[in-house]
Write a protein that holds these residues in place. Structure first.
Motif, PDB file in Angstrom:
ATOM      1  N   ARG A 220       0.851  -1.184   0.000  1.00  0.00           N
ATOM      2  CA  ARG A 220       0.000   0.000   0.000  1.00  0.00           C
ATOM      3  C   ARG A 220       0.886   1.234   0.000  1.00  0.00           C
ATOM      4  N   GLY A 221       0.301   2.322  -0.458  1.00  0.00           N
ATOM      5  CA  GLY A 221       1.030   3.581  -0.486  1.00  0.00           C
ATOM      6  C   GLY A 221       0.495   4.474  -1.575  1.00  0.00           C
ATOM      7  N   PRO A 222       0.985   5.704  -1.620  1.00  0.00           N
ATOM      8  CA  PRO A 222       0.469   6.661  -2.595  1.00  0.00           C
ATOM      9  C   PRO A 222       0.776   6.296  -4.043  1.00  0.00           C
ATOM     10  N   ASN A 223       1.766   5.446  -4.268  1.00  0.00           N
ATOM     11  CA  ASN A 223       2.112   5.057  -5.638  1.00  0.00           C
ATOM     12  C   ASN A 223       1.428   3.764  -6.072  1.00  0.00           C
ATOM     13  N   VAL A 224       0.588   3.181  -5.220  1.00  0.00           N
ATOM     14  CA  VAL A 224      -0.134   1.946  -5.555  1.00  0.00           C
ATOM     15  C   VAL A 224      -1.502   2.334  -6.113  1.00  0.00           C
ATOM     16  N   MET A 225      -1.916   1.670  -7.157  1.00  0.00           N
ATOM     17  CA  MET A 225      -3.204   2.008  -7.765  1.00  0.00           C
ATOM     18  C   MET A 225      -4.327   1.932  -6.735  1.00  0.00           C
ATOM     19  N   ARG A 226      -5.345   2.730  -6.946  1.00  0.00           N
ATOM     20  CA  ARG A 226      -6.454   2.802  -5.989  1.00  0.00           C
ATOM     21  C   ARG A 226      -7.571   1.835  -6.305  1.00  0.00           C
ATOM     22  N   GLY A 227      -7.594   1.302  -7.513  1.00  0.00           N
ATOM     23  CA  GLY A 227      -8.646   0.354  -7.865  1.00  0.00           C
ATOM     24  C   GLY A 227      -8.968   0.391  -9.336  1.00  0.00           C
ATOM     25  N   TYR A 228      -9.871  -0.506  -9.710  1.00  0.00           N
ATOM     26  CA  TYR A 228     -10.326  -0.618 -11.090  1.00  0.00           C
ATOM     27  C   TYR A 228     -11.594   0.218 -11.263  1.00  0.00           C
ATOM     28  N   ARG A 229     -11.667   0.998 -12.313  1.00  0.00           N
ATOM     29  CA  ARG A 229     -12.820   1.857 -12.566  1.00  0.00           C
ATOM     30  C   ARG A 229     -14.058   1.011 -12.886  1.00  0.00           C
ATOM     31  N   ASP A 230     -15.116   1.277 -12.162  1.00  0.00           N
ATOM     32  CA  ASP A 230     -16.412   0.644 -12.396  1.00  0.00           C
ATOM     33  C   ASP A 230     -16.350  -0.876 -12.394  1.00  0.00           C
ATOM     34  N   ASN A 231     -15.505  -1.439 -11.536  1.00  0.00           N
ATOM     35  CA  ASN A 231     -15.384  -2.899 -11.475  1.00  0.00           C
ATOM     36  C   ASN A 231     -15.242  -3.339 -10.013  1.00  0.00           C
ATOM     37  N   PRO A 232     -16.353  -3.326  -9.281  1.00  0.00           N
ATOM     38  CA  PRO A 232     -16.275  -3.680  -7.858  1.00  0.00           C
ATOM     39  C   PRO A 232     -15.817  -5.117  -7.613  1.00  0.00           C
ATOM     40  N   GLU A 233     -16.106  -6.034  -8.521  1.00  0.00           N
ATOM     41  CA  GLU A 233     -15.667  -7.425  -8.347  1.00  0.00           C
ATOM     42  C   GLU A 233     -14.146  -7.526  -8.408  1.00  0.00           C
ATOM     43  N   ALA A 234     -13.557  -6.825  -9.372  1.00  0.00           N
ATOM     44  CA  ALA A 234     -12.091  -6.835  -9.487  1.00  0.00           C
ATOM     45  C   ALA A 234     -11.459  -6.164  -8.269  1.00  0.00           C
ATOM     46  N   ASN A 235     -12.062  -5.090  -7.789  1.00  0.00           N
ATOM     47  CA  ASN A 235     -11.532  -4.414  -6.605  1.00  0.00           C
ATOM     48  C   ASN A 235     -11.604  -5.309  -5.378  1.00  0.00           C
ATOM     49  N   ALA A 236     -12.712  -6.029  -5.225  1.00  0.00           N
ATOM     50  CA  ALA A 236     -12.850  -6.924  -4.074  1.00  0.00           C
ATOM     51  C   ALA A 236     -11.796  -8.023  -4.105  1.00  0.00           C
ATOM     52  N   ALA A 237     -11.439  -8.486  -5.302  1.00  0.00           N
ATOM     53  CA  ALA A 237     -10.425  -9.537  -5.426  1.00  0.00           C
ATOM     54  C   ALA A 237      -9.007  -8.989  -5.260  1.00  0.00           C
ATOM     55  N   ALA A 238      -8.788  -7.735  -5.666  1.00  0.00           N
ATOM     56  CA  ALA A 238      -7.437  -7.172  -5.693  1.00  0.00           C
ATOM     57  C   ALA A 238      -7.018  -6.486  -4.391  1.00  0.00           C
ATOM     58  N   PHE A 239      -7.978  -6.122  -3.543  1.00  0.00           N
ATOM     59  CA  PHE A 239      -7.653  -5.369  -2.336  1.00  0.00           C
ATOM     60  C   PHE A 239      -8.216  -6.044  -1.095  1.00  0.00           C
ATOM     61  N   ILE A 240      -7.494  -5.889   0.012  1.00  0.00           N
ATOM     62  CA  ILE A 240      -7.971  -6.350   1.307  1.00  0.00           C
ATOM     63  C   ILE A 240      -7.566  -5.312   2.349  1.00  0.00           C
ATOM     64  N   ASP A 241      -8.541  -4.732   3.000  1.00  0.00           N
ATOM     65  CA  ASP A 241      -8.295  -3.719   4.042  1.00  0.00           C
ATOM     66  C   ASP A 241      -7.352  -2.609   3.587  1.00  0.00           C
ATOM     67  N   GLY A 242      -7.505  -2.172   2.337  1.00  0.00           N
ATOM     68  CA  GLY A 242      -6.680  -1.090   1.818  1.00  0.00           C
ATOM     69  C   GLY A 242      -5.327  -1.512   1.271  1.00  0.00           C
ATOM     70  N   TRP A 243      -5.028  -2.783   1.310  1.00  0.00           N
ATOM     71  CA  TRP A 243      -3.765  -3.310   0.797  1.00  0.00           C
ATOM     72  C   TRP A 243      -4.020  -3.971  -0.564  1.00  0.00           C
ATOM     73  N   PHE A 244      -3.098  -3.756  -1.507  1.00  0.00           N
ATOM     74  CA  PHE A 244      -3.177  -4.376  -2.828  1.00  0.00           C
ATOM     75  C   PHE A 244      -2.526  -5.755  -2.778  1.00  0.00           C
ATOM     76  N   ARG A 245      -3.271  -6.753  -3.242  1.00  0.00           N
ATOM     77  CA  ARG A 245      -2.772  -8.133  -3.281  1.00  0.00           C
ATOM     78  C   ARG A 245      -1.949  -8.298  -4.560  1.00  0.00           C
ATOM     79  N   THR A 246      -0.655  -8.538  -4.404  1.00  0.00           N
ATOM     80  CA  THR A 246       0.236  -8.591  -5.574  1.00  0.00           C
ATOM     81  C   THR A 246       0.162  -9.912  -6.332  1.00  0.00           C
ATOM     82  N   GLY A 247      -0.278 -10.972  -5.660  1.00  0.00           N
ATOM     83  CA  GLY A 247      -0.242 -12.293  -6.281  1.00  0.00           C
ATOM     84  C   GLY A 247       1.096 -12.989  -6.107  1.00  0.00           C
ATOM     85  N   ASP A 248       2.030 -12.318  -5.446  1.00  0.00           N
ATOM     86  CA  ASP A 248       3.343 -12.899  -5.184  1.00  0.00           C
ATOM     87  C   ASP A 248       3.321 -13.633  -3.845  1.00  0.00           C
TER      88      ASP A 248
END
Length: 180
Positions: free
Chosen positions: A37-65
């Motif tokens: 997380r941080g100011p240089n991490v994307m904030r989310g996918y536009r108009d795609n709540p399903e993708a956002n729910a999968a990509a973020f948890i409690d404000g943290w971006f899930r990298t898949g690593d």
């Protein structure tokens, strides 16, 4: 999830942490999913709540690593979640099996990948490039002395070269497609 800082973080507000599959932060030296997380991490996918729910948890971006942070704050990446082989509910890291195969003196290169299995969902296979004399059965026996039985490749394929992309990364999907 609370703050997590690493020495490789570049400045204030940037963070990295390791979580388990439920989103719980993990202790030092415990492998799990890398989140940032941080100011240089994307904030989310536009108009795609399903993708956002999968990509973020409690404000943290899930990298898949997959990785772990040691007690000094250094991050070690060990693989990708998508590369994990799910054999009957057991998650197997291709990197772990590859490391064992590469310890064998006859193996120059190795790539481990999942193939469909009617009983377990997926099973472990490997493609190896030899530099010396060995058989698939010898490599399986070698792996059997260093890995849990369910991690030993069911099939080992001798190849002249591993399929790679333009960046030199092994293409596991190509191996799965070739040997399924």
């Amino acid at each position: 999830m609370g703050k997590s800082w690493c020495r490789w973080c570049l400045g204030p507000g940037l963070g990295v942490s390791i979580i388990d599959k439920t989103g719980r932060r993990l202790a030092a030296n415990t492998p799990g999913e890398v989140v940032v997380r941080g100011p240089n991490v994307m904030r989310g996918y536009r108009d795609n709540p399903e993708a956002n729910a999968a990509a973020f948890i409690d404000g943290w971006f899930r990298t898949g690593d997959i990785g772990a942070i040691d007690s000094d704050g250094y991050l070690a990446l060990t693989g990708r979640i998508k590369d994990l082989i799910n054999r009957g509910g057991e998650k197997i890291s291709p990197a772990e099996v590859e490391a064992v195969l590469l310890e064998h003196p006859a193996v120059a290169e190795a790539a481990v990948f999942g193939v469909p299995d009617p009983k377990y969902g997926e099973d472990v296979s490997a493609a190896v490039v030899f530099r010396g004399a060995a058989t698939a059965q010898e490599l399986q026996a070698y792996c059997g002395t260093r890995l849990a039985d369910f991690k030993v490749p069911k099939l080992i394929h001798l190849v002249s070269a591993l399929p790679r992309n333009a960046m030199g990364k092994v293409q596991r999907r190509d191996l799965t497609a070739s040997f399924s």
